[in-house]
Design an enzyme around this catalytic site. Sequence first.
Site, PDB file in Angstrom:
ATOM      1  N   ASP A   1       4.856 -13.968 -46.052  1.00 58.54           N
ATOM      2  CA  ASP A   1       6.051 -14.232 -45.255  1.00 58.54           C
ATOM      3  C   ASP A   1       7.326 -13.870 -46.019  1.00 58.54           C
ATOM      4  O   ASP A   1       8.309 -13.445 -45.423  1.00 58.54           O
ATOM      5  CB  ASP A   1       6.091 -15.692 -44.787  1.00 58.54           C
ATOM      6  CG  ASP A   1       6.840 -15.799 -43.467  1.00 58.54           C
ATOM      7  OD1 ASP A   1       6.382 -15.193 -42.483  1.00 58.54           O
ATOM      8  OD2 ASP A   1       7.914 -16.429 -43.435  1.00 58.54           O
TER       9      ASP A   1
ATOM     10  N   GLU B   1      16.794 -20.411 -46.469  1.00 57.11           N
ATOM     11  CA  GLU B   1      15.373 -20.013 -46.398  1.00 57.11           C
ATOM     12  C   GLU B   1      14.940 -19.289 -47.680  1.00 57.11           C
ATOM     13  O   GLU B   1      13.857 -19.564 -48.206  1.00 57.11           O
ATOM     14  CB  GLU B   1      15.131 -19.122 -45.172  1.00 57.11           C
ATOM     15  CG  GLU B   1      13.638 -18.955 -44.891  1.00 57.11           C
ATOM     16  CD  GLU B   1      13.338 -18.606 -43.436  1.00 57.11           C
ATOM     17  OE1 GLU B   1      14.160 -18.922 -42.553  1.00 57.11           O
ATOM     18  OE2 GLU B   1      12.272 -18.016 -43.199  1.00 57.11           O
TER      19      GLU B   1
ATOM     20  N   GLU C   1      11.436 -16.100 -33.440  1.00 57.19           N
ATOM     21  CA  GLU C   1      12.056 -17.374 -33.808  1.00 57.19           C
ATOM     22  C   GLU C   1      11.631 -18.493 -32.854  1.00 57.19           C
ATOM     23  O   GLU C   1      11.352 -19.615 -33.265  1.00 57.19           O
ATOM     24  CB  GLU C   1      13.581 -17.223 -33.787  1.00 57.19           C
ATOM     25  CG  GLU C   1      14.119 -16.206 -34.775  1.00 57.19           C
ATOM     26  CD  GLU C   1      13.833 -16.563 -36.218  1.00 57.19           C
ATOM     27  OE1 GLU C   1      12.668 -16.496 -36.631  1.00 57.19           O
ATOM     28  OE2 GLU C   1      14.773 -16.902 -36.962  1.00 57.19           O
TER      29      GLU C   1
ATOM     30  N   GLU D   1       2.214 -12.255 -34.323  1.00 62.29           N
ATOM     31  CA  GLU D   1       2.400 -13.587 -34.921  1.00 62.29           C
ATOM     32  C   GLU D   1       1.064 -14.327 -35.011  1.00 62.29           C
ATOM     33  O   GLU D   1       0.765 -14.956 -36.016  1.00 62.29           O
ATOM     34  CB  GLU D   1       3.392 -14.420 -34.103  1.00 62.29           C
ATOM     35  CG  GLU D   1       4.841 -13.980 -34.224  1.00 62.29           C
ATOM     36  CD  GLU D   1       5.457 -14.269 -35.595  1.00 62.29           C
ATOM     37  OE1 GLU D   1       4.827 -14.941 -36.421  1.00 62.29           O
ATOM     38  OE2 GLU D   1       6.575 -13.794 -35.824  1.00 62.29           O
TER      39      GLU D   1
HETATM   40  C1  NSP Z   1       6.067 -13.782 -39.448  1.00 60.31           C
HETATM   41  C2  NSP Z   1       7.241 -14.699 -39.200  1.00 60.31           C
HETATM   42  N1  NSP Z   1       7.786 -14.755 -37.970  1.00 60.31           N
HETATM   43  C3  NSP Z   1       8.833 -15.605 -37.757  1.00 60.31           C
HETATM   44  C4  NSP Z   1       9.350 -16.367 -38.740  1.00 60.31           C
HETATM   45  C5  NSP Z   1      10.489 -17.308 -38.485  1.00 60.31           C
HETATM   46  N2  NSP Z   1      11.690 -16.882 -39.036  1.00 60.31           N
HETATM   47  C6  NSP Z   1       8.774 -16.254 -39.982  1.00 60.31           C
HETATM   48  N3  NSP Z   1       9.216 -16.977 -41.049  1.00 60.31           N
HETATM   49  N4  NSP Z   1       7.702 -15.421 -40.227  1.00 60.31           N
END
Ligand code: NSP
EC number: 3.5.99.2
Length: 233
Positions: free
Chosen positions: A67, A103, A156, A222
């Site tokens: 991520d 973040e 999101e 996702e």
């Molecule tokens: C793969 C992914 N998608 C969405 C998000 C949310 N910002 C994230 N942290 N990572």
Amino acid sequence: MVNHVPEAPASKSGDWAFLGAESGSVADRLYLSAAEEWNRAINSRFVNELLDDTLPDNVLVSYLIQDFKFFNQGIMDHAIALAPREETKEMLRKQSKFFADEEAPYFTDFLKVYHVTDEQYEHAPQTPANKEYCDYLAEVVNGTWEELITALCCMEWLYLAWAKRTVDAGVVQQVPAHKGWVDLHEGELFRAWTGRLIALVNEYASVDGPEAEVFRRIVHLERRFFEDAYDLA
Ligand SMILES: Cc1ncc(CN)c(N)n1
């Protein structure tokens, strides 16, 4: 004692009216068009284990390395460049700063606390889903504003949707890294940000346009992104 977080129920029209996706709105219709895979993503094994504090550390490490690589792609810069109005650019700039301030430190602190070296991070190969996702976003950022805002909104929103499960259940994670990850994706600020993206989708996207395919593809990626965390752990 394990505080179990129940799965989210099947999606229905108007679920997100409180954030601007009223029944029949473009955002609501896109949401319903991907309902089955959306539900599988937000109720995935990874999310379930994270919310129940039963996620093995090696899976969390594997997922967060991926991520962080995903996060570093600079999608927000492209959105700022493509945004048609100055006020939208300004809103996106503020959010981008929030990501950099809130973040990014989560990731760097996490890597330190879990003893992930720079070398381990750099050498970790991208999972197939992450690679496909990043390649796809590289295409999307060179497409239209309508497609890009749909992609950003979807990713999101889906994150808010899984994190909302634990808020709805009144469960607070006891593992700091789990709680921290939830806190970044649920709360007043993240809801407001997602609501602003939903408003932009309602304004610019079309259910009959290419945005519909973008929304479904992001949901698909996702779901696979979560699953892949187990393969390289
Ligand atoms: C793969 C992914 N998608 C969405 C998000 C949310 N910002 C994230 N942290 N990572």
